[in-house]
Every structure is written in structure tokens, then in C-alpha cells.
Design a protein around this motif. Structure first.
Motif, PDB file in Angstrom:
ATOM      1  N   LEU A  37       0.827  -1.207   0.000  1.00  0.00           N
ATOM      2  CA  LEU A  37       0.000   0.000   0.000  1.00  0.00           C
ATOM      3  C   LEU A  37       0.865   1.262   0.000  1.00  0.00           C
ATOM      4  N   LEU A  38       1.918   1.230   0.799  1.00  0.00           N
ATOM      5  CA  LEU A  38       2.747   2.417   0.972  1.00  0.00           C
ATOM      6  C   LEU A  38       3.774   2.597  -0.129  1.00  0.00           C
ATOM      7  N   HIS A  39       4.034   1.531  -0.896  1.00  0.00           N
ATOM      8  CA  HIS A  39       5.048   1.612  -1.948  1.00  0.00           C
ATOM      9  C   HIS A  39       4.471   1.306  -3.324  1.00  0.00           C
TER      10      HIS A  39
ATOM     11  N   ASP B  93      -6.646   1.959   2.411  1.00  0.00           N
ATOM     12  CA  ASP B  93      -6.620   0.500   2.321  1.00  0.00           C
ATOM     13  C   ASP B  93      -8.046   0.014   2.063  1.00  0.00           C
ATOM     14  N   PRO B  94      -8.376  -0.320   0.812  1.00  0.00           N
ATOM     15  CA  PRO B  94      -9.755  -0.714   0.519  1.00  0.00           C
ATOM     16  C   PRO B  94     -10.145  -2.041   1.149  1.00  0.00           C
TER      17      PRO B  94
ATOM     18  N   PRO C 115      -9.750   3.490  11.168  1.00  0.00           N
ATOM     19  CA  PRO C 115     -10.977   2.960  10.550  1.00  0.00           C
ATOM     20  C   PRO C 115     -11.844   4.080   9.991  1.00  0.00           C
ATOM     21  N   ALA C 116     -12.578   3.761   8.929  1.00  0.00           N
ATOM     22  CA  ALA C 116     -13.406   4.766   8.268  1.00  0.00           C
ATOM     23  C   ALA C 116     -14.473   5.338   9.196  1.00  0.00           C
ATOM     24  N   GLU C 117     -14.963   4.523  10.112  1.00  0.00           N
ATOM     25  CA  GLU C 117     -16.022   4.988  11.005  1.00  0.00           C
ATOM     26  C   GLU C 117     -15.500   5.848  12.156  1.00  0.00           C
TER      27      GLU C 117
END
Length: 258
Positions: free
Chosen positions: A16-18, A166-167, A198-200
Motif C-alpha cells: 500500500l505504501l510503496h 486500504d480498501p 478505521p473509516a467509522e
């Protein structure tokens, strides 16, 4: 903290980061094609370089000391078609002490892998590299420009490096980095802080990893490579093969087995 422990901690976030780290891939592919292969990648991690190599037909061995990073790489390889899977060999081991029973046309120490090695460890690593190279085989080293690494301007600052989504977990991943240099030892003690939110909403889940990174000036790398029985071919400052200078973005070294 051992290097493998650091990468075990951040393995789940590494891709994700690279994900935007791709500019060296075509350069390495061209080297592999010119060498005739096979290829040995030291510090292969999650297969960022190994997968493109095996997909174009290069038999490639990846060696890494992080079980978690290798687990990600193995899962990627397992999802490929059979012909691609057969070209990939993944090994858990120490890049300063390895016996793979094979000779290679190209050995790569890609993007900053070498910076995890102290001078004695680097000498051990290159000794094993020399023993694994075919006659006329090539060694490729890719590191940050040491002139920039030597600059103390940002010592001790905590800097926001990047933010990604991060999906798979619906989380926001934030990477922050802080480092402090020791000019006499030519090291940077570096801390990576990864926050997963977290999205929430709510408190982020934090991962902290740290390592001592070693940087080498061009003339020092030339001497170390020569001491390992390898002959310098070129020093580049970027992936367009411009000559290395003090203000180049990278330090890329090519050497060959004598």
C-alpha cells in the motif's frame, strides 16, 4: 531491532505504501535481459520487482529474511499462471550468508536494500554475491544519494511521508518518518510510524518500526566492490543512466565479475 522484525511488522502495509515505487522496474528488466539471467534479487520483500521479472520470462530467485514479507510474495506468485510460477524461487535467508547452489547472470540489491548493511555485513554479502555470479555476470546496487543522507537538516523532525487508503479494511493508512544521522558512523537511525484509522472513526492502530540505515559514498562503494573481486562498470545518478553527481536523485552502481 533486527531488520527482519521491522519488515515483519510492516509487511501488511508495504505494498500500500510503496505502490508508486515503480520507476526502477524497467531499468532492472533491461539489466536482466542484457545479462541473460537468471536473476537473484537480494531483499526481495513482497515481490515488487520479482513479479515483473518472472512475468516477462526471467527465472528469478528472491531471498529475504522476513517471513511475513515472503508470505505476501508467495501469495502473489501462487495467483499467477503455471509458467510464471515455475520461474519464481523464493527463499528465506540472510543476504549476508547464503548458498543457493546456482549461478546468476544478474544479482540485484534493489532500492535501498544495501542501506540495511553495516560495512562488515556488506563485505560478507558481496563475497557471497561474487560466488553466485556467472563469469561476466552483473551486480546492480541502488541506494539513496549519500550526499542527501549525510545532510542533517531534517534530523529529529517527524515528517508526514504519505497517506493512502486500504480498501480491503476500509482504513486510512498514514506513514510518518523521523530520522537522526551520525556523520562519523555514516548512519541514520530511522523510525517509521504507521497509523491505520478505521473509516467509522476511533483511535488508530499504530505500528512503530525502526532500523539503523547505513549510507556509503560513491568512492567507498567502488572500493568495497573492488575488494569483493568485482569490476566497476558504471555509476549512474538516475534510471535514465545520467552520470552520478552530488545532486543526483539516486546512486546506482553496476559492476561485473572479473
Amino acid at each position: 531491532m533486527a531488520t527482519q522484525d521491522m519488515y515483519d511488522q510492516i509487511a501488511r502495509y508495504y505494498d500500500l505504501l510503496h505502490g508508486d515505487l515503480t520507476e526502477d522496474i524497467e531499468f532492472v528488466i533491461r539489466l536482466a535481459e542484457k545479462s541473460g539471467g537468471p536473476v537473484l534479487e537480494l531483499g526481495c520483500g513482497t515481490g515488487r520487482l520479482l513479479l515483473p521479472l518472472v512475468r516477462i520470462g526471467q527465472k528469478t530467485t528472491g531471498l529475504d529474511n522476513s517471513e511475513e514479507m515472503l508470505a505476501v510474495a508467495k501469495a502473489k506468485v501462487a495467483s499467477e499462471r503455471a509458467a510464471v510460477r515455475e520461474r519464481a524461487r523464493l527463499e528465506l535467508g540472510d543476504i549476508t550468508d547464503f548458498q543457493l547452489g546456482q549461478k546468476y547472470g544478474l544479482v540485484a540489491l534493489p532500492y535501498n536494500t544495501l542501506m540495511h548493511l553495516s560495512p562488515p555485513a556488506l563485505a560478507f554479502c558481496l563475497g557471497h554475491v561474487r560466488g553466485h555470479l556467472k563469469a561476466g555476470g552483473a551486480l546492480f546496487i541502488d541506494v539513496d544519494n549519500p550526499v542527501e543522507a549525510h545532510d542533517p537538516a531534517q534530523d529529529g523532525l517527524l515528517l508526514l511521508d504519505r497517506t493512502v487508503h486500504d480498501p480491503s479494511q476500509d482504513e486510512t493508512i498514514v506513514l510518518m518518518v523521523s530520522s537522526a544521522g551520525d556523520g562519523d558512523r555514516q548512519t541514520r537511525d530511522t523510525v517509521w510510524i504507521v497509523d491505520a484509522s478505521p473509516a467509522e472513526g476511533g483511535l488508530p492502530r499504530r505500528t512503530v518500526a525502526q532500523a539503523t540505515l547505513h549510507y556509503y559514498f560513491a568512492h567507498q562503494l567502488e572500493q568495497i566492490v573492488a575488494a569483493a573481486g568485482l569490476a566497476l562498470v558504471a555509476l549512474y545518478g538516475d534510471y535514465d543512466r545520467l552520470p552520478y553527481k552530488d545532486d543526483s536523485p539516486r546512486l546506482l552502481l553496476l559492476a561485473t565479475a572479473r
